[in-house]
Design a protein around this motif. Structure first.
Motif, mmCIF file in Angstrom:
data_model
loop_
_atom_site.group_PDB
_atom_site.id
_atom_site.type_symbol
_atom_site.label_atom_id
_atom_site.label_comp_id
_atom_site.label_asym_id
_atom_site.label_seq_id
_atom_site.Cartn_x
_atom_site.Cartn_y
_atom_site.Cartn_z
ATOM 1 N N LEU A 38 0.816 -1.264 0.072
ATOM 2 C CA LEU A 38 0.111 -0.049 0.058
ATOM 3 C C LEU A 38 0.873 1.404 0.119
ATOM 4 C CD1 LEU A 38 -2.742 1.039 0.250
ATOM 5 C CD2 LEU A 38 -2.745 1.016 2.648
ATOM 6 N N PHE A 39 1.864 1.347 0.818
ATOM 7 C CA PHE A 39 2.719 2.644 0.837
ATOM 8 C C PHE A 39 4.108 2.471 -0.051
ATOM 9 C CE2 PHE A 39 0.166 2.284 4.862
ATOM 10 C CZ PHE A 39 -0.373 3.587 4.642
ATOM 11 N N VAL A 53 -2.764 2.108 -9.317
ATOM 12 C CA VAL A 53 -3.511 3.541 -9.340
ATOM 13 C C VAL A 53 -4.928 3.101 -10.461
ATOM 14 C CG1 VAL A 53 -3.600 5.839 -9.964
ATOM 15 C CG2 VAL A 53 -1.414 4.788 -9.065
ATOM 16 N N LEU A 54 -5.998 3.251 -9.651
ATOM 17 C CA LEU A 54 -7.144 2.965 -10.515
ATOM 18 C C LEU A 54 -7.880 4.343 -10.529
ATOM 19 C CD1 LEU A 54 -8.792 -0.138 -8.858
ATOM 20 C CD2 LEU A 54 -7.229 0.051 -10.892
ATOM 21 N N VAL A 55 -7.941 5.053 -11.545
ATOM 22 C CA VAL A 55 -8.443 6.283 -11.975
ATOM 23 C C VAL A 55 -9.974 6.282 -12.422
ATOM 24 C CG1 VAL A 55 -5.985 7.107 -12.476
ATOM 25 C CG2 VAL A 55 -7.659 6.402 -14.347
ATOM 26 N N HIS A 62 -6.420 7.298 -0.319
ATOM 27 C CA HIS A 62 -7.498 7.995 -1.080
ATOM 28 C C HIS A 62 -6.474 9.536 -0.843
ATOM 29 C CE1 HIS A 62 -11.494 10.453 -1.344
ATOM 30 N NE2 HIS A 62 -10.536 10.735 -2.242
ATOM 31 N N VAL A 63 -6.068 10.220 -1.853
ATOM 32 C CA VAL A 63 -5.196 11.368 -1.659
ATOM 33 C C VAL A 63 -6.080 12.571 -1.204
ATOM 34 C CG1 VAL A 63 -4.172 13.129 -2.881
ATOM 35 C CG2 VAL A 63 -3.649 10.682 -3.707
ATOM 36 N N ARG A 64 -5.443 13.230 0.017
ATOM 37 C CA ARG A 64 -5.845 14.504 0.307
ATOM 38 C C ARG A 64 -5.054 15.637 -0.033
ATOM 39 N NH1 ARG A 64 -7.548 13.121 6.477
ATOM 40 N NH2 ARG A 64 -5.383 12.833 6.522
ATOM 41 N N ILE A 115 -5.341 4.456 -4.751
ATOM 42 C CA ILE A 115 -3.882 4.490 -4.889
ATOM 43 C C ILE A 115 -3.294 3.198 -4.203
ATOM 44 C CG2 ILE A 115 -1.840 5.509 -4.305
ATOM 45 C CD1 ILE A 115 -3.662 7.160 -6.156
ATOM 46 N N GLY A 116 -2.784 2.216 -4.655
ATOM 47 C CA GLY A 116 -2.052 0.993 -4.238
ATOM 48 C C GLY A 116 -3.206 -0.061 -3.730
ATOM 49 N N ALA A 117 -4.528 0.161 -4.725
ATOM 50 C CA ALA A 117 -5.553 -0.762 -4.639
ATOM 51 C C ALA A 117 -5.122 -2.151 -4.395
ATOM 52 C CB ALA A 117 -6.517 -0.610 -5.604
ATOM 53 N N HIS A 118 -5.528 -2.938 -3.541
ATOM 54 C CA HIS A 118 -5.382 -4.340 -3.597
ATOM 55 C C HIS A 118 -6.532 -5.195 -2.542
ATOM 56 C CE1 HIS A 118 -3.501 -2.966 0.065
ATOM 57 N NE2 HIS A 118 -3.956 -3.813 0.647
#
Length: 474
Positions: A28-29, A52-54, A90-92, A223-226
């Motif tokens: 993830l990181f 990365v799933l956009v 989730h980007v902040r 981001i880092g989807a698993h």
């Protein structure tokens, strides 16, 4: 999504899931914040490398995808429920504001404090979406009823920044964009004598966001989807080492932008980690690693030493960049010397050999005071005897012969390619354990030739990769 979809996983799986999550955290990181852990670093302008799933409208802009698909074989046995957990960041978007004398806030490029320097930064907030569904409801037409949808609305958060006396100096503003998605599980029993099913789980980013470049898409992206998948009482089949009877079925599986491996302890087959990074079955973190360093393809020793060499100003900026970067700085600053020495490496392949279960095998000697085996060809009765010279182009080539290096493209690596046309001196003719002959050489124009001879660090070429060099040749 109902309340039952968010129930915790069964207690019997808790320990195994905990171990799997530690490995999943590394995924993830991965590359979350890159050395030297400062927002001003050029490397940190291009982050979020994996999983990365956009939004669908953004797939044509930067080569990213809107979905990932996991296929794996499952023997339900006594298991009757699937437990799935989707994890991603989730980007902040964080900005920095200074409090003025008139009580208003003004956005600034940095806010300097005694212990840290606060700067704008994209933070990653961990999200978990869980699914618990009976396997019987994942087959056929009713499978669509078990689709889990989620919608994370936009939000703005404010965090005051205070000095040591408690006075407010400014604030951090975090903005979260909308992010929507779904998880679709489905099973299909395969034909044949074996009671095995194909489990397919797809993850979709369904956010209705306008088309844009990667920077604009990231706040709406996973981001880092698993995925973590579990079937208590069931058995997943390995993708990398399946039973012989299952290999044809495994070959027909389709995994898009992810790869499933067996997870948890080595004796469990009811847990899977489907990751955007290819792993081996039952992956574990190295015991020597003192903690997460986040840098992509990290080497703990090098990163720790380089981090320790940062200036105090650089460390303050790293601490103000991200809480996880601050943890890295604190980890390195407080690392005991014994832990630092342990990062230098570990020899895992010799552990069984060095067990004091009996005398060493032929050809293995144990130097006094070590316990590490060293191969001595003189004591190995099966070691091949090498001649003192080899005939090449009608000439005997051996120790002291000068040759021209002529490696070809058949088995040459990149380094050998650069040596083509160089002159060298043969130091020895050697044979490997398969009986093949090689020439050990040193380059004539290498300034470190004497050191190489002293240490026995030679370059090795097959006889057809050299040509005898006559002194009159230019």
């Amino acid at each position: 999504m109902t309340d039952s979809d968010l129930l915790p996983s069964p207690g019997t799986l808790d320990d195994a899931l905990g171990q799997a999550r530690t490995v999943a955290d590394a995924v993830l990181f991965e590359g979350y914040v890159l050395y030297p852990y400062r927002a001003s670093s050029a490397k940190n302008r291009m982050r979020w490398q994996f999983g990365v799933l956009v939004p669908p409208a953004c797939t044509a802009q930067g080569g990213e995808y809107a979905e990932q698909r996991t296929d794996i074989l499952l023997e339900p046995r006594t298991g009757d429920r699937l437990h799935a957990e989707l994890r991603f960041l989730h980007v902040r978007r964080r900005t920095v504001e200074r409090l003025g004398p008139d009580g208003t806030y003004t956005e600034v490029p940095e806010l300097e404090l005694p212990d840290r320097v606060l700067v704008p930064w994209d933070e990653g907030h961990e999200e978990r979406i869980r699914l618990h569904a009976p396997l019987a409801e994942l087959a056929g037409e009713q499978a669509h009823t078990r689709t889990v949808t989620f919608d994370l609305p936009p939000a703005v958060e404010h965090e005051p920044v205070r000095d040591a006396e408690g006075r407010t100096l400014g604030r951090l503003v975090r903005r979260r964009a909308r992010l929507a998605g779904e998880i679709r599980p489905r099973t299909e029993q395969l034909p044949g004598p074996y009671r095995v099913s194909r489990l397919t789980v797809t993850v979709h980013n369904t956010t209705d966001a306008p088309a844009g470049d990667r920077t604009a898409a990231l706040p709406h992206s996973m981001i880092g989807a698993h995925l973590l998948l579990a079937v208590e009482g069931g058995r997943f089949l390995s993708m990398t080492d399946p039973p012989e009877w299952a290999r044809p079925a495994v070959a027909e599986l389709r995994n898009d932008h992810t790869w499933p491996v067996l997870a948890g302890p080595a004796d469990r087959e009811d847990l899977v980690l489907s990751s955007p990074i290819i792993l081996e079955d039952h992956p574990v973190l190295a015991d020597e690693s003192p903690g997460p360093l986040y840098d992509a393809t990290e080497i703990d020793e090098i990163l720790s030493l380089r981090t320790a060499a940062l200036t105090e100003r650089e460390k303050r900026e790293a601490r103000g960049t991200d809480d996880r970067a601050a943890e890295v700085i604190d980890l390195v600053d407080s690392m005991p010397e014994a832990v630092r020495e342990r990062l230098h490496g570990a020899i895992r392949g010799l552990r069984e050999v060095t067990e004091p279960s009996g005398p060493p095998a032929a050809g293995l000697t144990l130097p006094e005071g070590t316990g590490h085996p060293w191969w001595d060809p003189q004591q190995d009765p099966e070691a091949a005897d090498a001649p003192t010279s080899i005939p090449i182009d009608g000439e005997a080539v051996g120790q002291g012969s000068r040759v021209l290096l002529t490696p070809g493209a058949r088995r040459t690596d990149a380094q050998d390619t650069f040596l083509r046309g160089c002159r060298a001196t043969v130091e020895a003719v050697v044979a490997d354990l398969d009986g093949e002959l090689h020439l050990a050489v040193v380059l004539d124009d290498d300034p470190g030739t004497d050191i190489r001879r002293q240490q026995g660090r030679f370059l090795y070429f097959k006889p057809d990769e050299v040509a005898p060099l006559r002194e009159e040749e230019p």
